[in-house]
Design a protein around this motif. Sequence first.
Motif, PDB file in Angstrom:
ATOM      1  N   MET A  19      17.304  41.363  48.511  1.00 30.57           N
ATOM      2  CA  MET A  19      18.163  40.545  47.659  1.00 30.57           C
ATOM      3  C   MET A  19      17.567  39.161  47.453  1.00 30.57           C
ATOM      4  SD  MET A  19      21.924  41.766  49.045  1.00 30.57           S
ATOM      5  CE  MET A  19      22.684  40.256  48.574  1.00 30.57           C
ATOM      6  N   LEU A  20      16.945  38.613  48.466  1.00 30.86           N
ATOM      7  CA  LEU A  20      16.289  37.307  48.347  1.00 30.86           C
ATOM      8  C   LEU A  20      15.122  37.377  47.375  1.00 30.86           C
ATOM      9  CD1 LEU A  20      16.107  34.387  49.439  1.00 30.86           C
ATOM     10  CD2 LEU A  20      14.519  35.267  51.149  1.00 30.86           C
ATOM     11  N   LEU A  21      14.321  38.430  47.456  1.00 29.72           N
ATOM     12  CA  LEU A  21      13.216  38.602  46.522  1.00 29.72           C
ATOM     13  C   LEU A  21      13.705  38.772  45.087  1.00 29.72           C
ATOM     14  CD1 LEU A  21      10.706  40.909  48.428  1.00 29.72           C
ATOM     15  CD2 LEU A  21      10.435  38.505  47.835  1.00 29.72           C
ATOM     16  N   ALA A  22      14.771  39.530  44.898  1.00 26.86           N
ATOM     17  CA  ALA A  22      15.317  39.737  43.557  1.00 26.86           C
ATOM     18  C   ALA A  22      15.851  38.430  42.973  1.00 26.86           C
ATOM     19  CB  ALA A  22      16.416  40.793  43.604  1.00 26.86           C
ATOM     20  N   ALA A  23      16.510  37.631  43.785  1.00 27.62           N
ATOM     21  CA  ALA A  23      17.028  36.345  43.306  1.00 27.62           C
ATOM     22  C   ALA A  23      15.879  35.406  42.940  1.00 27.62           C
ATOM     23  CB  ALA A  23      17.914  35.710  44.372  1.00 27.62           C
ATOM     24  N   ASN A  24      14.829  35.411  43.739  1.00 25.87           N
ATOM     25  CA  ASN A  24      13.665  34.568  43.453  1.00 25.87           C
ATOM     26  C   ASN A  24      12.982  35.017  42.169  1.00 25.87           C
ATOM     27  OD1 ASN A  24      11.736  32.639  43.719  1.00 25.87           O
ATOM     28  ND2 ASN A  24      10.560  33.720  45.272  1.00 25.87           N
ATOM     29  N   ALA A  25      12.849  36.304  41.963  1.00 25.95           N
ATOM     30  CA  ALA A  25      12.224  36.817  40.741  1.00 25.95           C
ATOM     31  C   ALA A  25      13.069  36.476  39.520  1.00 25.95           C
ATOM     32  CB  ALA A  25      12.029  38.324  40.848  1.00 25.95           C
ATOM     33  N   ALA A  26      14.371  36.560  39.639  1.00 25.59           N
ATOM     34  CA  ALA A  26      15.242  36.210  38.517  1.00 25.59           C
ATOM     35  C   ALA A  26      15.134  34.730  38.177  1.00 25.59           C
ATOM     36  CB  ALA A  26      16.681  36.572  38.859  1.00 25.59           C
ATOM     37  N   GLN A  27      15.037  33.886  39.190  1.00 28.45           N
ATOM     38  CA  GLN A  27      14.901  32.453  38.944  1.00 28.45           C
ATOM     39  C   GLN A  27      13.566  32.158  38.286  1.00 28.45           C
ATOM     40  OE1 GLN A  27      14.852  30.007  42.412  1.00 28.45           O
ATOM     41  NE2 GLN A  27      15.003  28.113  41.258  1.00 28.45           N
TER      42      GLN A  27
END
Length: 93
Positions: A19-27
């Motif tokens: 989830m942290l990686l997905a949030a970083n990629a979205a940002q």
Amino acid sequence: MTDRLNRFWPLIASAAFAMLLAANAAQSAATLKETRPALPTDAPSAQQAFADAPDGVDPVVTGPVSAAFKQRQASANCDAAVWPNIPMACYPD
């Protein structure tokens, strides 16, 4: 009870990391979609030709060029040109 909970810690940690990686990629994707300011209408031709390079494009050619091209660069004073005021004669065809 604690034995069952200990078995799920790697799964919980993996899910949190994903989830942290997905949030970083979205940002990161959101910041890449920022619009660049429009070029002024009186922009030099090099700035218009290389509009996707806001910091400029170095006119130095690293490969072999003809003597005519070297003379064209010398007559256009390409060595002293500073972005965005670089004549298009400094770039190879």
